[in-house]
Design a protein around this motif. Sequence first.
Motif, PDB file in Angstrom:
ATOM      1  N   GLU A   4       0.835  -1.206   0.000  1.00 29.59           N
ATOM      2  CA  GLU A   4       0.000   0.000   0.000  1.00 29.59           C
ATOM      3  C   GLU A   4       0.863   1.247   0.000  1.00 29.59           C
ATOM      4  N   THR A   5       1.889   1.263   0.838  1.00 34.90           N
ATOM      5  CA  THR A   5       2.769   2.420   0.914  1.00 34.90           C
ATOM      6  C   THR A   5       3.510   2.608  -0.399  1.00 34.90           C
ATOM      7  N   VAL A   7       2.480   1.837  -3.443  1.00 37.39           N
ATOM      8  CA  VAL A   7       1.544   2.419  -4.413  1.00 37.39           C
ATOM      9  C   VAL A   7       1.303   3.894  -4.096  1.00 37.39           C
ATOM     10  N   GLU A   8       1.174   4.229  -2.812  1.00 35.96           N
ATOM     11  CA  GLU A   8       0.963   5.626  -2.427  1.00 35.96           C
ATOM     12  C   GLU A   8       2.164   6.488  -2.804  1.00 35.96           C
ATOM     13  N   VAL A   9       3.370   5.973  -2.635  1.00 33.80           N
ATOM     14  CA  VAL A   9       4.570   6.740  -2.993  1.00 33.80           C
ATOM     15  C   VAL A   9       4.652   6.932  -4.503  1.00 33.80           C
ATOM     16  N   LEU A  11       2.097   7.084  -6.558  1.00 33.20           N
ATOM     17  CA  LEU A  11       1.091   8.104  -6.856  1.00 33.20           C
ATOM     18  C   LEU A  11       1.546   9.481  -6.392  1.00 33.20           C
ATOM     19  N   ALA A  12       2.280   9.543  -5.272  1.00 40.29           N
ATOM     20  CA  ALA A  12       2.778  10.820  -4.769  1.00 40.29           C
ATOM     21  C   ALA A  12       3.780  11.432  -5.740  1.00 40.29           C
ATOM     22  N   GLY A  19      -1.883  10.801  -3.839  1.00 42.17           N
ATOM     23  CA  GLY A  19      -1.231   9.898  -2.895  1.00 42.17           C
ATOM     24  C   GLY A  19      -1.557  10.231  -1.453  1.00 42.17           C
ATOM     25  N   LEU A  22      -5.339   9.402  -0.572  1.00 43.68           N
ATOM     26  CA  LEU A  22      -5.643   7.998  -0.304  1.00 43.68           C
ATOM     27  C   LEU A  22      -5.398   7.633   1.154  1.00 43.68           C
ATOM     28  N   ARG A  23      -4.419   8.249   1.784  1.00 42.73           N
ATOM     29  CA  ARG A  23      -4.123   7.914   3.175  1.00 42.73           C
ATOM     30  C   ARG A  23      -4.904   8.786   4.159  1.00 42.73           C
ATOM     31  N   ALA A  48       4.553  15.310  -0.119  1.00 38.00           N
ATOM     32  CA  ALA A  48       3.754  14.082  -0.179  1.00 38.00           C
ATOM     33  C   ALA A  48       4.576  12.878   0.277  1.00 38.00           C
ATOM     34  N   LEU A  52       3.849  10.620   3.619  1.00 36.96           N
ATOM     35  CA  LEU A  52       3.525   9.215   3.465  1.00 36.96           C
ATOM     36  C   LEU A  52       4.547   8.287   4.103  1.00 36.96           C
TER      37      LEU A  52
END
Length: 54
Positions: A4-5, A7-9, A11-12, A19, A22-23, A48, A52
């Motif tokens: 998850e992290t 994917v968030e990074v 996107l960030a 990103g 989402l969190r 971001a 994150l």
Amino acid sequence: MGSETFVEVILAILLPPIGVFLRYGCGVEFWIDVVLTLLGYIPGIIYAIYVLVG
């Protein structure tokens, strides 16, 4: 770092506010990132990733 992290990074880096959204949803972190991204793309990315990962 979980998937998850990761994917968030990713996107960030591509779209910093997404990103963070989402969190944290529409919290303060999201709006700070939107403003930083509008002022300059690089500060938005840095913030971001800081939010994150940190």
